[in-house]
Enzyme design. Structure first.
Site, PDB file in Angstrom:
ATOM      1  N   LYS A 190      -1.520   5.647   0.827  1.00  4.21           N
ATOM      2  CA  LYS A 190      -0.640   5.986  -0.298  1.00  4.21           C
ATOM      3  C   LYS A 190      -0.384   7.492  -0.347  1.00  4.21           C
ATOM      4  O   LYS A 190       0.729   7.936  -0.613  1.00  4.21           O
ATOM      5  CB  LYS A 190      -1.269   5.510  -1.610  1.00  4.21           C
ATOM      6  CG  LYS A 190      -1.200   3.991  -1.746  1.00  4.21           C
ATOM      7  CD  LYS A 190      -1.941   3.470  -2.959  1.00  4.21           C
ATOM      8  CE  LYS A 190      -3.418   3.529  -2.763  1.00  4.21           C
ATOM      9  NZ  LYS A 190      -4.224   2.632  -3.571  1.00  4.21           N
ATOM     10  N   ARG A 212      -8.508  -7.821  -2.209  1.00  8.33           N
ATOM     11  CA  ARG A 212      -9.890  -7.333  -2.108  1.00  8.33           C
ATOM     12  C   ARG A 212     -10.588  -7.388  -3.451  1.00  8.33           C
ATOM     13  O   ARG A 212     -11.785  -7.681  -3.545  1.00  8.33           O
ATOM     14  CB  ARG A 212      -9.882  -5.892  -1.578  1.00  8.33           C
ATOM     15  CG  ARG A 212      -9.533  -5.808  -0.106  1.00  8.33           C
ATOM     16  CD  ARG A 212      -9.224  -4.376   0.307  1.00  8.33           C
ATOM     17  NE  ARG A 212     -10.286  -3.462  -0.022  1.00  8.33           N
ATOM     18  CZ  ARG A 212     -10.117  -2.196  -0.388  1.00  8.33           C
ATOM     19  NH1 ARG A 212      -8.904  -1.672  -0.453  1.00  8.33           N
ATOM     20  NH2 ARG A 212     -11.135  -1.437  -0.681  1.00  8.33           N
TER      21      ARG A 212
HETATM   22  N1  URA Z   1      -8.689   3.267  -4.811  1.00 11.86           N
HETATM   23  C1  URA Z   1      -7.746   2.816  -3.969  1.00 11.86           C
HETATM   24  O1  URA Z   1      -6.584   3.192  -4.058  1.00 11.86           O
HETATM   25  N2  URA Z   1      -8.099   1.949  -3.017  1.00 11.86           N
HETATM   26  C2  URA Z   1      -9.373   1.499  -2.857  1.00 11.86           C
HETATM   27  O2  URA Z   1      -9.628   0.737  -1.965  1.00 11.86           O
HETATM   28  C3  URA Z   1     -10.343   1.971  -3.751  1.00 11.86           C
HETATM   29  C4  URA Z   1      -9.973   2.858  -4.718  1.00 11.86           C
END
Ligand code: URA
Length: 430
Positions: A191, A172
């Protein structure tokens, strides 16, 4: 194993504004992690998601699929409840440093698995690595032992947590598909849920120095993440907080560590202290602890004691002075008046260009580089007064840092063009 799908069929479903089925989501996330779906196919899907969005059901399934791509930590064997905080990223955002030991000093364990900075926002690990000897990489056993013994750990998230997100986030980053609320929400929450915390407080930043420039988008992101956390059994709350100007008076790794230690010693800038306490109260409430006031633990030195133990447990020397930059350059006020603008993005970019941040994830950062702010918006200033001091080891960096500040710092004759913004703009609960 999930049934077989075709990557093109999944892309076309989303391109045409359709809703992906659970089976399509499970398959595409798993197949991408295993290298069966190619980067170019996942890029097309990410762009289709960015343009056409996802339903709450799709976001929830996508998050579950990313969690299922790796391991989950389990803190249920610890003798105290757990709470974590995640910030969507801002300039001068060193709050984790005083917050983690403060909450631990109040009886709640804080497993803070963090990342490094990319772009103009700093990374918590980069800041702590300014402390001589401090080590970010811990194994799962070390994390558990430190949580039980010290009560707080700030370390690198291992590669086992949500590997699908690691791969997708890098993609991304280079395909213009970061700014999608479904993709940001599922990335962060996969996460955090895999990390295994019992309670989670999200600090969703709003303003020029944040991903979300406007309150409406920030609220949508917050609501999406709170719903994902709540559905996964994690007590989740979000605060929307201002990032139109940097937090505190420093931006840069070692400079921010020194400011955090000031806060733990009972001083430090009011906005850093206030936000630390606001987030600590939310974490304690989420963990079910309501009989301790974190302000008392800051005042009586117990948060500082936990900080020192936490730094030492990871090989750092809490008494070592922070590295000093070889060169400094001071920016002074040109006229008397009121500082009406100190733009977060401008200061973040300046600190980055001075060497505090990195352009590619393998780049090194300078421990001593950054910006010290001698005045904050709303302060009266006099001509010739110091406004900012730029720090770097490489003086050839000053010119581009000063370019970044151009237009980001304004002194007006009076305060009529200055509207104070509250630090905590809103709260979103499940
Ligand atoms: N922080 C993340 O861990 N993922 C994202 O998509 C944007 C910021």
């Amino acid at each position: 194993m999930t049934e077989r799908h075709d990557a093109v069929e999944v892309v076309v479903t989303k391109r045409d504004g359709g809703v992906l089925s659970d089976a399509q989501i499970d398959w595409v996330v798993d197949a991408y992690t295993r290298g069966v779906v190619a980067d170019e196919q996942m890029s097309a899907l990410a762009m289709a998601i960015l343009l056409n969005g996802m339903t709450r059901g799709e976001i929830s399934r996508w998050t579950a699929a990313m969690i299922a791509s790796g391991e989950r930590m389990d803190f249920s064997g610890l003798s105290r409840p757990t709470a974590d905080k995640h910030s969507t990223g801002g300039v001068g955002d060193k709050i984790t440093l005083p917050l983690a030991p403060l909450v631990a000093a109040c009886g709640v364990a804080v497993p803070q698995l963090s990342g490094r900075g990319l772009g103009h926002t700093g990374g918590t690990l980069d800041k702590l690595e300014a402390i001589p000897g401090w080590r970010a990489d811990l194994g799962n056993e070390e994390i558990l032992a430190q949580l039980e013994d010290v009560g707080a750990v700030v370390c690198a998230a291992g590669s086992g947590l949500a590997p699908a997100d690691k791969k997708l986030y890098s993609l991304r980053d280079v395909t213009g598909t970061v700014e999608s609320i479904p993709l940001i929400a599922s990335s962060i929450m996969s996460k955090k849920i895999a990390e295994g915390t019992g309670a989670l407080v999200l600090d969703v930043k709003v303003g020029s120095g944040a991903f979300m420039k406007h309150v409406g988008a920030a609220r949508e992101l917050a609501e999406t993440m709170v719903a994902l956390g709540t559905d996964a059994g994690v007590t989740t709350v979000a605060l929307l907080t201002d990032m139109s100007t940097p937090l505190g008076r420093t931006a840069g790794n070692g400079l921010e560590v020194a400011e955090s230690v000031d806060v733990l010693a009972g001083g430090g800038p009011a906005d850093v202290v206030d936000l630390t306490l606001a987030l600590a109260r939310e974490m304690l409430r989420g963990a079910g602890v309501d009989d301790v006031d974190p302000a008392d633990r800051l005042a009586d030195g117990s948060a500082m004691d936990v900080w020192r133990r936490m730094v030492r447990a990871q090989g750092g020397d809490p008494d070592a002075p922070m590295p000093a930059a070889k060169e400094t350059h001071t920016v002074r006020a040109e006229s008397d008046g009121v500082l009406t603008r100190l733009d977060a993005m401008a200061v973040g970019l300046a600190a980055w260009r001075l060497g505090a941040g990195r352009a590619r994830k393998e780049d090194p950062v300078q421990a001593a580089a950054g910006v010290v702010m001698h005045a904050k918006p709303g302060d009266r200033v006099t001509a010739g007064q110091d406004l900012l001091t730029l720090h770097t080891d490489e003086p050839e960096r000053f010119e581009r840092a000063l370019d970044a500040l151009d237009g980001g710092v304004e002194v007006a004759a009076d305060d009529t063009s200055y509207t104070p913004v509250p630090l905590v703009i809103d709260r979103v609960a499940g």
